[in-house]
Design a protein around this motif. Structure first.
Motif, PDB file in Angstrom:
ATOM      1  N   UNK A   3       0.822  -1.208   0.000  1.00  0.00           N
ATOM      2  CA  UNK A   3       0.000   0.000   0.000  1.00  0.00           C
ATOM      3  C   UNK A   3       0.857   1.260   0.000  1.00  0.00           C
ATOM      4  N   UNK A   4       1.905   1.263   0.831  1.00  0.00           N
ATOM      5  CA  UNK A   4       2.748   2.460   0.912  1.00  0.00           C
ATOM      6  C   UNK A   4       4.110   2.121   1.525  1.00  0.00           C
ATOM      7  N   UNK A   5       5.137   2.776   0.991  1.00  0.00           N
ATOM      8  CA  UNK A   5       6.456   2.740   1.631  1.00  0.00           C
ATOM      9  C   UNK A   5       6.456   3.810   2.709  1.00  0.00           C
ATOM     10  N   UNK A   6       6.890   3.446   3.912  1.00  0.00           N
ATOM     11  CA  UNK A   6       6.738   4.349   5.046  1.00  0.00           C
ATOM     12  C   UNK A   6       7.985   5.171   5.354  1.00  0.00           C
ATOM     13  N   UNK A   7       9.133   4.793   4.794  1.00  0.00           N
ATOM     14  CA  UNK A   7      10.318   5.638   4.907  1.00  0.00           C
ATOM     15  C   UNK A   7      11.071   5.553   6.220  1.00  0.00           C
ATOM     16  N   UNK A   8      10.683   4.632   7.124  1.00  0.00           N
ATOM     17  CA  UNK A   8      11.444   4.483   8.366  1.00  0.00           C
ATOM     18  C   UNK A   8      11.928   3.046   8.522  1.00  0.00           C
ATOM     19  N   UNK A   9      12.683   2.792   9.587  1.00  0.00           N
ATOM     20  CA  UNK A   9      13.292   1.471   9.833  1.00  0.00           C
ATOM     21  C   UNK A   9      14.114   1.019   8.626  1.00  0.00           C
TER      22      UNK A   9
ATOM     23  N   UNK B 158      13.054  -0.971   3.838  1.00  0.00           N
ATOM     24  CA  UNK B 158      12.403  -0.012   4.722  1.00  0.00           C
ATOM     25  C   UNK B 158      11.061  -0.592   5.128  1.00  0.00           C
ATOM     26  N   UNK B 159      10.378   0.065   6.029  1.00  0.00           N
ATOM     27  CA  UNK B 159       9.069  -0.402   6.474  1.00  0.00           C
ATOM     28  C   UNK B 159       8.043  -0.231   5.351  1.00  0.00           C
ATOM     29  N   UNK B 160       7.222  -1.257   5.177  1.00  0.00           N
ATOM     30  CA  UNK B 160       6.140  -1.232   4.196  1.00  0.00           C
ATOM     31  C   UNK B 160       4.802  -1.375   4.901  1.00  0.00           C
ATOM     32  N   UNK B 161       3.807  -0.673   4.399  1.00  0.00           N
ATOM     33  CA  UNK B 161       2.435  -0.917   4.815  1.00  0.00           C
ATOM     34  C   UNK B 161       1.823  -1.825   3.753  1.00  0.00           C
ATOM     35  N   UNK B 162       1.459  -3.043   4.148  1.00  0.00           N
ATOM     36  CA  UNK B 162       0.904  -4.005   3.200  1.00  0.00           C
ATOM     37  C   UNK B 162      -0.558  -4.268   3.538  1.00  0.00           C
ATOM     38  N   UNK B 163      -1.321  -4.742   2.555  1.00  0.00           N
ATOM     39  CA  UNK B 163      -2.748  -4.940   2.773  1.00  0.00           C
ATOM     40  C   UNK B 163      -3.275  -6.224   2.163  1.00  0.00           C
ATOM     41  N   UNK B 164      -4.377  -6.703   2.700  1.00  0.00           N
ATOM     42  CA  UNK B 164      -5.078  -7.883   2.191  1.00  0.00           C
ATOM     43  C   UNK B 164      -5.825  -7.490   0.917  1.00  0.00           C
ATOM     44  N   UNK B 165      -5.570  -8.180  -0.202  1.00  0.00           N
ATOM     45  CA  UNK B 165      -6.198  -7.782  -1.477  1.00  0.00           C
ATOM     46  C   UNK B 165      -7.721  -7.807  -1.445  1.00  0.00           C
ATOM     47  N   UNK B 166      -8.306  -8.657  -0.599  1.00  0.00           N
ATOM     48  CA  UNK B 166      -9.765  -8.777  -0.566  1.00  0.00           C
ATOM     49  C   UNK B 166     -10.435  -7.922   0.495  1.00  0.00           C
ATOM     50  N   UNK B 167      -9.785  -6.851   0.919  1.00  0.00           N
ATOM     51  CA  UNK B 167     -10.325  -5.986   1.968  1.00  0.00           C
ATOM     52  C   UNK B 167     -11.660  -5.368   1.545  1.00  0.00           C
ATOM     53  N   UNK B 168     -12.601  -5.303   2.484  1.00  0.00           N
ATOM     54  CA  UNK B 168     -13.919  -4.740   2.180  1.00  0.00           C
ATOM     55  C   UNK B 168     -13.835  -3.230   1.967  1.00  0.00           C
ATOM     56  N   UNK B 169     -14.852  -2.690   1.323  1.00  0.00           N
ATOM     57  CA  UNK B 169     -14.896  -1.254   1.052  1.00  0.00           C
ATOM     58  C   UNK B 169     -14.961  -0.464   2.361  1.00  0.00           C
ATOM     59  N   UNK B 170     -15.695  -0.977   3.330  1.00  0.00           N
ATOM     60  CA  UNK B 170     -15.802  -0.304   4.617  1.00  0.00           C
ATOM     61  C   UNK B 170     -14.433  -0.183   5.284  1.00  0.00           C
ATOM     62  N   UNK B 171     -13.653  -1.250   5.226  1.00  0.00           N
ATOM     63  CA  UNK B 171     -12.325  -1.225   5.838  1.00  0.00           C
ATOM     64  C   UNK B 171     -11.372  -0.335   5.047  1.00  0.00           C
TER      65      UNK B 171
ATOM     66  N   UNK C 202      -4.331   6.623   6.302  1.00  0.00           N
ATOM     67  CA  UNK C 202      -3.298   7.081   5.369  1.00  0.00           C
ATOM     68  C   UNK C 202      -3.244   8.606   5.317  1.00  0.00           C
ATOM     69  N   UNK C 203      -4.397   9.235   5.409  1.00  0.00           N
ATOM     70  CA  UNK C 203      -4.455  10.693   5.434  1.00  0.00           C
ATOM     71  C   UNK C 203      -3.676  11.230   6.637  1.00  0.00           C
ATOM     72  N   UNK C 204      -3.849  10.578   7.776  1.00  0.00           N
ATOM     73  CA  UNK C 204      -3.127  10.997   8.980  1.00  0.00           C
ATOM     74  C   UNK C 204      -1.629  10.711   8.852  1.00  0.00           C
ATOM     75  N   UNK C 205      -1.294   9.545   8.313  1.00  0.00           N
ATOM     76  CA  UNK C 205       0.113   9.203   8.115  1.00  0.00           C
ATOM     77  C   UNK C 205       0.800  10.231   7.229  1.00  0.00           C
ATOM     78  N   UNK C 206       0.104  10.656   6.161  1.00  0.00           N
ATOM     79  CA  UNK C 206       0.681  11.611   5.223  1.00  0.00           C
ATOM     80  C   UNK C 206       0.889  12.972   5.875  1.00  0.00           C
ATOM     81  N   UNK C 207      -0.045  13.361   6.739  1.00  0.00           N
ATOM     82  CA  UNK C 207       0.096  14.637   7.452  1.00  0.00           C
ATOM     83  C   UNK C 207       1.318  14.616   8.358  1.00  0.00           C
TER      84      UNK C 207
END
Length: 283
Positions: free
Chosen positions: A82-88, A178-191, A199-204
């Motif tokens: 999902x995103x490269x986090x840039x730490x560790x 580096x640290x990666x944020x990974x996700x389950x491909x079948x994640x529901x829309x609600x999740x 992610x919005x908070x992480x980016x801020x």
């Protein structure tokens, strides 16, 4: 409720918990509880060993996970990056005893290499047509040459101090991690909606890294020159002062160029320069 898999201890645990805290997601860290709910966000944290995280996310046991790129590649789990986090940040490198005369990659032909990352190492050896024996070991890989278990090691390197203390020299960097944020491909829309808010908070938080909020008093007759020096996000804020010959200028500076720019501002007559850290920045 979104479930995130997090390493249960170590540097990546510390960096992950700091990120959640800076994003105002309050999670209690308990060494005895594997699953903990956040107090103010629809998130529960599953504490796991780092090598269990990729598979847990790939199979949907956890919706997302934060894991080192080295472990993600080694395990080969079918999860979404999902995103490269840039730490560790660290690297996977080949190291040999300092006393050895390293002549290039061909040195490894016929040698025994100790590692906890056999998949990545096997591919590297094959890609470079090297014939070496891989000895899989968990834990203190760096002691292997010293006790005669292997001729070289392939392991994580961060500062390099562990190699130095074991009389080893890093000779080849195979991959950076580096640290990666990974996700389950079948994640529901609600999740996914909860994930988007996270992610919005992480980016801020990320945008605020190494940034300083700077306020100063500037002489109006040098204002254009001062503004030309400032590499603001768009344009600095200029506020009138009681003294018509002066104004207040507010902007954001990158810490890497901070002292260089401050020096130029002083030369142009800026005074009363006030610098404050930025916790979050939303663009």
């Amino acid at each position: 409720m979104l479930r995130i898999a997090v390493q249960s201890k170590g540097r990546l645990f510390d960096d992950t918990m700091n990120l959640l805290s800076e994003s105002d997601i309050k999670v209690g860290a308990s060494k005895r509880t594997l699953l903990v709910s956040a107090q103010n966000f629809p998130l529960e944290v599953l504490y796991l060993r780092d090598d269990d995280i990729p598979q847990s996310v790939a199979t949907g046991v956890a919706d997302i996970g934060i894991v080192g790129e080295n472990e993600f590649v080694e395990r080969g789990a079918e999860a979404e990056i999902i995103r490269r986090l840039g730490f560790s940040k660290c690297r996977l490198s080949l190291a040999i005893p300092k006393a050895e005369n390293y002549t290039g990659l061909s040195w490894f032909n016929g040698k025994k290499i100790a590692t906890s990352y056999p998949v990545i190492l096997k591919k590297f050896l094959a890609d470079n047509n090297l014939n070496a024996e891989i000895h899989v070991i968990t834990g203190s890989v760096e002691i292997s040459p010293g006790i005669g278990l292997a001729d070289a090691i392939f392991d994580i390197v961060s500062s390099g101090s562990t190699l130095v203390s074991n009389n080893l020299s890093e000779v080849e960097v195979v991959m950076k991690s580096e640290a990666l944020l990974i996700g389950y491909p079948g994640m529901s829309e609600e999740k996914r909606q909860i994930l988007d808010e996270m992610l919005f908070r992480f980016e801020a938080v990320r945008q605020a890294e190494d940034k300083k909020y700077v306020r100063m008093n500037a002489p109006k007759d040098r204002l254009e020159e001062i503004i030309d020096v400032l590499p603001g996000l768009k344009s600095p804020t200029v506020i009138p002062l009681a003294d018509n010959n002066w104004c207040s200028v507010h902007t954001v500076l990158d810490e890497k160029r901070f002292w260089e720019i401050i020096g130029k501002l002083k030369e142009l007559g800026a005074q009363g320069i006030l610098v404050t850290p930025i916790e979050k920045m939303i663009l």
